[in-house]
Design a protein around this motif. Structure first.
Motif, PDB file in Angstrom:
ATOM      1  N   PRO A   1       0.678  -1.201   0.484  1.00 54.43           N
ATOM      2  CA  PRO A   1       0.285   0.204  -0.006  1.00 54.43           C
ATOM      3  C   PRO A   1       1.137   1.207   0.133  1.00 54.43           C
ATOM      4  O   PRO A   1       0.418   2.738  -1.077  1.00 54.43           O
ATOM      5  CB  PRO A   1      -0.935  -0.267   0.884  1.00 54.43           C
ATOM      6  CG  PRO A   1      -1.271  -1.451   1.582  1.00 54.43           C
ATOM      7  CD  PRO A   1       0.553  -1.848   1.136  1.00 54.43           C
ATOM      8  N   ILE A   2       2.149   1.400   0.522  1.00 57.26           N
ATOM      9  CA  ILE A   2       2.743   1.994   0.815  1.00 57.26           C
ATOM     10  C   ILE A   2       3.306   2.700  -0.915  1.00 57.26           C
ATOM     11  O   ILE A   2       3.523   3.827  -1.607  1.00 57.26           O
ATOM     12  CB  ILE A   2       4.204   2.152   1.068  1.00 57.26           C
ATOM     13  CG1 ILE A   2       4.127   2.050   2.854  1.00 57.26           C
ATOM     14  CG2 ILE A   2       5.134   3.221   1.102  1.00 57.26           C
ATOM     15  CD1 ILE A   2       4.596   1.956   3.962  1.00 57.26           C
TER      16      ILE A   2
ATOM     17  N   GLY B   1      -3.181   5.158  -3.420  1.00 55.09           N
ATOM     18  CA  GLY B   1      -4.859   4.779  -3.196  1.00 55.09           C
ATOM     19  C   GLY B   1      -5.875   4.552  -3.926  1.00 55.09           C
ATOM     20  O   GLY B   1      -6.818   3.850  -3.926  1.00 55.09           O
TER      21      GLY B   1
ATOM     22  N   PRO C   1      -3.929   2.151   3.895  1.00 52.99           N
ATOM     23  CA  PRO C   1      -2.476   2.863   3.450  1.00 52.99           C
ATOM     24  C   PRO C   1      -1.740   2.927   5.198  1.00 52.99           C
ATOM     25  O   PRO C   1      -1.350   2.805   5.526  1.00 52.99           O
ATOM     26  CB  PRO C   1      -3.144   4.055   3.418  1.00 52.99           C
ATOM     27  CG  PRO C   1      -4.468   4.604   3.225  1.00 52.99           C
ATOM     28  CD  PRO C   1      -4.815   3.199   3.823  1.00 52.99           C
ATOM     29  N   CYS C   2      -2.697   2.762   6.426  1.00 58.53           N
ATOM     30  CA  CYS C   2      -2.297   2.469   7.511  1.00 58.53           C
ATOM     31  C   CYS C   2      -1.860   1.216   8.099  1.00 58.53           C
ATOM     32  O   CYS C   2      -0.643   1.648   8.591  1.00 58.53           O
ATOM     33  CB  CYS C   2      -4.017   2.719   8.383  1.00 58.53           C
ATOM     34  SG  CYS C   2      -4.146   4.349   8.447  1.00 58.53           S
TER      35      CYS C   2
ATOM     36  N   ILE D   1      -2.082   8.659   9.403  1.00 57.41           N
ATOM     37  CA  ILE D   1      -2.999   8.892   7.924  1.00 57.41           C
ATOM     38  C   ILE D   1      -4.295   9.123   7.040  1.00 57.41           C
ATOM     39  O   ILE D   1      -4.705   9.004   6.645  1.00 57.41           O
ATOM     40  CB  ILE D   1      -2.610   7.366   7.544  1.00 57.41           C
ATOM     41  CG1 ILE D   1      -0.874   7.597   7.808  1.00 57.41           C
ATOM     42  CG2 ILE D   1      -2.507   7.075   6.262  1.00 57.41           C
ATOM     43  CD1 ILE D   1      -0.248   6.688   8.125  1.00 57.41           C
TER      44      ILE D   1
ATOM     45  N   GLN E   1      -6.799  10.884   5.087  1.00 60.87           N
ATOM     46  CA  GLN E   1      -7.287  11.105   3.445  1.00 60.87           C
ATOM     47  C   GLN E   1      -8.380  11.143   3.268  1.00 60.87           C
ATOM     48  O   GLN E   1      -9.744  12.218   3.529  1.00 60.87           O
ATOM     49  CB  GLN E   1      -8.445   9.840   3.891  1.00 60.87           C
ATOM     50  CG  GLN E   1      -6.658   8.311   4.464  1.00 60.87           C
ATOM     51  CD  GLN E   1      -5.836   7.850   3.092  1.00 60.87           C
ATOM     52  OE1 GLN E   1      -6.544   7.669   2.100  1.00 60.87           O
ATOM     53  NE2 GLN E   1      -4.347   8.016   3.022  1.00 60.87           N
TER      54      GLN E   1
END
Lengths: 267, 349
Positions: free
Chosen positions: A105-106, A110, A140-141, A197, A201
């Motif tokens: 996800p990094i 997204g 993303p977290c 994070i 969003q």
């Protein structure tokens, strides 16, 4: 030499963090601020009155963002803590792949994954819901939670837990009495990251929330592209406040050569 | 006071056998050393006794009862690790009292027994200290107190003296021995240092590569080693091939008289060994006299270490510090028959 670097660092932080906030504060209080005036020619509290009025939906958005962020923190602890522990302390088949998947996800934007997930969430009736938005924030977290906690756990080891076991503590009491106090500083920092994070969003919230779930970034966004700088500045300040609080709160942890930051060496 | 029995204990990690068919009986109140080079399976065995690791095969019994299905926290086998000794988030009193708190003892009773226990490890009044304020030796003693306060069935110590400097080691060794005797707790400690094992343990279990080599009183490892490997681990590399016939052994240097009741190897191929300190460099009689060449000598302060060529094998012998010999000399030495021990023949020889 070290003193000099210290000063350079302090100046950089001031320039980078504090300075951009100053014009925002001035803007939020300005009624008339035209070129070439150095300061506004007329001041007013109208932007702040607007921010706290129901019609702006800022307070509503703030509360929604807060609720979602807290919920995402809880979820990412529930998911990330066991995962981080397993990765840090055990060797198992496919560990490399799982580590890589957790980091994906990094790397993947997204918006790409959210578009795909959107289809699935429609079918599961998760779009336009609090849960749905929280779940999409989780993506993303998780990497940050896992990254920080892997390094905390590998630094912590298992000897203390094993000692506690032999002294008569069952698994739950070992966790509560020994593990949790030991990893708490790291867990707090990881949770702060998660919070920020989720707090920031925008795209994912808009796609999955579909306008029903209004968070603070969703409220803020039209103002940034709009012409009312004063209102935009006031909302921005509301938006940035938690981040600055978190920064102050965790700076002690981040400043040290602590295990907390060790995980970022893996990026 | 618990009698510990290990029956056919085996532990495999994937394809590696860490502990192989270990059979061992520890009498109650005994202090046992698991000795061996690192990676020989001694810590793995300790972990299986605590239940932190389950055996692949075999059984661990306390007082005749199988412990394999009993979880760690219910076994009363307390382990003191080498590193990460104390709970860093707790002060000394909470560290030492941890086991009692888990057992549901009242706060008042815990406080009383903690101060009693701190007295025992010579650290009275340390209740409110934090672990990071303590020296390595103090941490070790607090960890010991924390283990002893619950009056464990078995006390397990993983390299208890490894991280201490020479003076502290001596002090800690005395402390462990005294308290262990006083409280009469069945104890097992792991070490790679044979001197430590000899000085502290009632009996030593020597392990190589997961296999128990010899389990005996310390003296036996010097006087009656099972194999050349065991002798080597206890600093004896004096080996000479021969053939036993009744009360003598034929060797390349002639026939050597032995005590038939002392040795255990049957007639046939054997390896003769005599410890360096048991060789007479100044012979007192003609019995078992052999002539050997001096290869080197080193003055060791209280004695002289001499390297000898014994029929092509390098032997060491300890003589008086003022022994007057020169390198290259051929000298007569005596192998006293009371100190000749026979080992099984080495494989392939």
């Amino acid at each position: 030499m070290q003193r000099m670097f210290r000063w350079i660092a302090i100046i950089a932080i001031v320039l980078g963090v504090a300075l951009p906030v100053i014009p925002q504060i001035i803007w939020s209080l300005a009624h008339r601020w035209l070129f070439p005036s150095l300061l506004p020619t007329e001041w007013s509290m109208s932007s702040w009155e607007y921010v706290f009025s129901p019609s702006s939906r800022v307070v509503e958005g703030f509360m929604n963002s807060l609720e979602i962020a807290v919920f995402v923190c809880i979820l990412s602890i529930l998911v990330g803590l066991p995962a981080a522990r397993a990765i840090a302390l055990n060797d198992f088949k496919g560990k490399g792949i799982i580590e890589w998947l957790l980091m994906v996800p990094i790397i993947v934007p997204g918006i790409v994954s959210t578009l795909g997930i959107h289809q699935l969430f429609i079918r599961l009736h998760l779009t336009n819901t609090f849960i749905g938005v929280s779940l999409v924030h989780l993506i993303p977290c998780i990497p940050y939670m896992v990254l920080v906690m892997v390094s905390v756990f590998s630094n912590y080891g298992t000897e203390l837990e094993d000692t506690a076991r032999t002294l008569g503590a069952g698994p739950i009491r070992v966790f509560l009495n020994v593990t949790l106090p030991g990893i708490l500083p790291g867990l707090m920092v990881a949770t702060m990251f998660t919070f920020l994070i989720s707090w920031g969003q925008y795209i994912t919230t808009v796609l999955i929330g579909g306008g029903t779930i209004v968070t603070l970034p969703v409220v803020l966004f039209p103002f940034i592209t709009g012409i009312n700088y004063s209102n935009a500045a006031a909302i921005s300040l509301v938006f940035v406040a938690p981040a600055i609080l978190v920064l102050i709160f965790t700076s002690r942890q981040l400043g040290q050569d602590s295990a907390v930051m060790g995980g970022f060496g893996r990026l | 006071m618990t009698h510990v029995m290990l029956k056919g204990l085996t532990r495999r990690f994937d394809d590696v056998i860490a502990v192989n068919n270990l059979n061992l009986e520890v009498e109650s109140g005994e202090l046992i050393a698991f000795l061996g080079p690192s990676g020989c399976g001694k810590t793995t065995t300790l972990r299986m006794i605590t239940g932190l690791l389950l055996p692949s095969e075999g059984d661990v019994q306390f007082d005749g009862k199988s412990m394999v299905a009993v979880p760690t926290e219910k076994r009363g086998a307390v382990m003191v690790f080498q590193k990460h000794l104390l709970f860093p988030t707790m002060d000394v009193a909470r560290n030492v009292g941890f086991g009692l708190k888990m057992a549901g003892i009242s706060k008042k009773e815990i406080d009383r027994r903690v101060s009693e226990m701190l007295e025992l490890v010579h650290l009275p009044g340390f209740e409110t200290r934090r672990p990071h304020e303590l020296s390595g030796g103090q941490q070790q003693r607090i960890a010991l107190a924390r283990a002893l306060i619950v009056r464990p069935n078995v006390l397990l110590l993983d390299e208890p003296l490894a991280n201490l400097d020479a003076n502290l080691r001596l002090e800690m060794r005395e402390l462990i021995r005294t308290i262990q005797r006083e409280m009469n707790i069945t104890s097992i400690f792991v070490t790679h240092d044979q001197e430590e094992a000899v000085m502290l343990a009632d009996r030593i279990a020597l392990m190589f590569d997961g296999v128990l080599q010899q389990f005996d009183v310390p003296k036996a490892f010097y006087e009656r080693p099972n194999s050349a490997e065991v002798a080597h681990f206890f600093r004896n590399d004096n080996f000479l091939a021969g053939t036993r016939r009744g009360d003598c052994v034929e060797t390349g240097l002639g026939s050597l008289a032995i005590l038939p009741d002392h040795v255990t190897q049957p007639d046939g191929k054997v390896v003769v060994t005599v410890r360096p300190e048991d060789i007479y460099l100044a012979p007192t009689s003609d019995e078992n006299l052999i002539h050997v060449k001096v290869l080197a000598q080193v003055y060791m302060g209280t004695y002289k270490q001499v390297q000898l060529d014994v029929d092509g094998n390098k032997w060491l012998a300890h003589g008086p510090a003022d022994l007057d010999i020169r390198e290259g000399d051929t000298i007569p030495i005596q192998l006293p028959k009371t100190h000749i021990w026979l080992l099984p023949p080495a494989n392939g020889k």
